[in-house]
Design an enzyme around this catalytic site. Structure first.
Site, short mmCIF file in Angstrom:
data_model
loop_
_atom_site.label_atom_id
_atom_site.label_comp_id
_atom_site.label_asym_id
_atom_site.label_seq_id
_atom_site.Cartn_x
_atom_site.Cartn_y
_atom_site.Cartn_z
N TYR A 142 9.76 0.82 9.46
CA TYR A 142 10.95 0.86 10.31
C TYR A 142 11.17 -0.47 11.05
O TYR A 142 12.26 -0.73 11.54
CB TYR A 142 10.85 1.99 11.34
CG TYR A 142 10.93 3.39 10.73
CD1 TYR A 142 11.17 3.56 9.37
CD2 TYR A 142 10.76 4.51 11.50
CE1 TYR A 142 11.23 4.82 8.80
CE2 TYR A 142 10.83 5.79 10.95
CZ TYR A 142 11.06 5.94 9.59
OH TYR A 142 11.12 7.19 9.03
N LYS A 192 -0.81 6.58 1.38
CA LYS A 192 -0.43 6.59 -0.04
C LYS A 192 -1.23 5.47 -0.71
O LYS A 192 -0.67 4.57 -1.35
CB LYS A 192 1.10 6.40 -0.16
CG LYS A 192 1.67 6.61 -1.53
CD LYS A 192 1.69 8.06 -1.98
CE LYS A 192 2.18 8.16 -3.41
NZ LYS A 192 1.94 9.48 -4.02
N ASP A 225 1.86 12.94 -0.27
CA ASP A 225 2.52 14.00 -1.04
C ASP A 225 1.71 15.29 -0.97
O ASP A 225 2.25 16.39 -0.79
CB ASP A 225 2.77 13.57 -2.50
CG ASP A 225 1.63 12.76 -3.09
OD1 ASP A 225 0.71 12.36 -2.35
OD2 ASP A 225 1.64 12.53 -4.31
N ASP A 249 7.00 10.48 10.55
CA ASP A 249 8.36 10.95 10.84
C ASP A 249 8.64 12.20 10.00
O ASP A 249 9.10 13.24 10.50
CB ASP A 249 9.34 9.82 10.49
CG ASP A 249 10.75 10.10 10.98
OD1 ASP A 249 10.96 11.15 11.61
OD2 ASP A 249 11.64 9.27 10.72
N ASP A 253 8.29 16.46 11.21
CA ASP A 253 9.44 17.37 11.15
C ASP A 253 9.13 18.58 10.27
O ASP A 253 9.56 19.69 10.57
CB ASP A 253 10.69 16.65 10.64
CG ASP A 253 11.50 16.08 11.79
OD1 ASP A 253 10.91 15.86 12.87
OD2 ASP A 253 12.71 15.86 11.61
#
Ligand code: NAD
Length: 359
Positions: A142, A192, A225, A249, A253
């Site tokens: 970000y 990852k 994942d 993020d 959620d």
């Protein structure tokens, strides 16, 4: 006697309604103990745009930087939707987090027995979930440079950069290990690393910190994942999850849906000298001013604030009171089903305060 100075930023929509209940709860839990709060209320978001033409006026930021902690309600609403860039209500929030040096975002997700049937997942899969997502908040893709758009061939290309320095990984991982140490002593670091070089550094750095400083805490590494899948299949397996900005993020959620309402979820953004505590939800314009908002997310946010201010017994008392109010069947509209007692925002706050255990 400890006297904490707290800046209140109620903001917009349901923000002022839920902050009022959180403040009354802070006062109620402090009253029989040897500490108290001094509040300064300041405008932020749309409320600050209306009065100061700025979603986070400098004077408000100065108050925040001088406080022991900041409690925020929510910002935003249709009235300010036409604004862009730095004039948007949310940009005040981003500026505030940055100025406070809040590099770690903590989001606990609990599904107490009384709420298991409100979850979109099967009650038996979520009952007893008690996890904490620690998300790195000021680095990663970000904020990484270079970023941008450029013409290429017949079209255009766009790019962002995911970048982490070892010091950024270490400082957020240390916060996560410290929390794991106070909880069930299990931590899952999500990355990852099978594809991303930056994740390989993340994994090595977290492992090294574990081996050096936290060998007694059980550490596992998980690909993002798989973590997304495991959060839905078996959320109870998690204690503390630590991850970078982008993955955090998304995962936080996903975890937020487990309890059945956004109105339950608190958060803390910490790392600098002043912590920022706020419910995860937004300003909910659809129910603002109607006494329908669930104040639990804001009230649990002040429980996190009490932990941060090193008042863990008071923090625990607030959490117990929330559980007791839910066990007694009190529900705001978002969670109300057959057999529940439907209460307003204020009544829910009062029910929680009545259930505060005496110290
Ligand atoms: P929202 O979180 O405000 O609302 C989503 C849904 O959840 C709505 O149906 C709302 O009624 C419900 N809800 C949210 N909080 C609740 C509570 N405490 N009790 C009961 N129900 C609750 O998200 P949105 O509708 O996407 O956004 C509305 C505004 O809030 C927008 O302007 C958005 O930019 C802003 N927003 C602000 C923040 C923040 O201040 N941190 C976060 C998200 C969205």
């Amino acid at each position: 006697m400890n006297n904490y100075s707290i800046v209140l930023l109620p903001g917009d929509g349901i923000g002022p309604e839920v902050v009022a209940e959180a403040v009354a709860t802070l006062d109620a839990v402090a009253a029989p103990r040897d500490f108290a709060f001094r509040y300064t209320e300041q405008p932020v978001g749309g409320a600050a745009l209306d009065t100061h033409n700025d979603p986070l006026p400098d004077a408000v930021l100065e108050h925040c930087l001088a406080a022991n902690a900041v409690l925020l309600g929510a910002v935003g609403g249709a009235k300010w939707d036409h604004l862009t860039g730095a004039q948007r209500p949310e940009s005040g929030l981003l500026k505030l987090r940055k100025a406070l040096g809040a590099f770690a975002n903590l989001r606990p997700v609990m599904v107490p027995d009384a709420l298991a049937t409100a979850s979109p997942l099967r009650a038996e899969a979520v009952r007893g979930t008690d996890l904490l997502v620690v998300r790195e908040l000021t680095g990663g893709i970000y904020f990484g440079e270079p970023r941008g758009r450029a013409p290429e061939g017949d079209g255009e290309k766009a790019f962002n950069t995911m970048v982490y320095h070892t010091t950024e990984i270490e400082r957020v991982a240390r916060i996560a290990f410290d929390w794991a140490d106070k909880r069930r002593r299990r931590i899952t670091s999500v990355d990852k690393a099978n594809v991303l070089v930056v994740s390989q550094l993340w994994r090595e750095t977290v492992q090294k910190l574990h081996d050096q400083d936290f060998p007694a805490i059980e550490l596992e590494h998980m690909y993002v994942d798989n973590a997304a899948m495991q959060l839905v299949l078996n959320p109870r397996q998690f204690d503390v999850i630590v991850t970078g900005n982008l993955f955090g993020d998304i995962l936080s959620d996903a975890a937020a849906t487990l309890g059945g309402s956004l109105g339950l979820l608190p958060s803390a953004s910490i790392g600098g000298p002043v912590g920022l505590f706020e419910p995860v939800h937004g300003s909910a314009p659809d129910i603002a001013g109607q006494g329908k908002a669930n104040p639990i997310a804001a009230i649990l946010s002040v429980a996190m604030m009490l932990d941060f201010l090193e008042q863990p017994a008071a923090a625990q008392a607030v959490r117990r009171a929330v559980d007791a109010a839910l066990d007694a069947g009190a529900r705001t509209a978002d969670l109300c089903r057959d057999g529940h007692r439907r209460v307003s925002t204020k009544e829910m706050g009062e029910e929680i305060r009545r259930n505060l255990p005496t110290p």
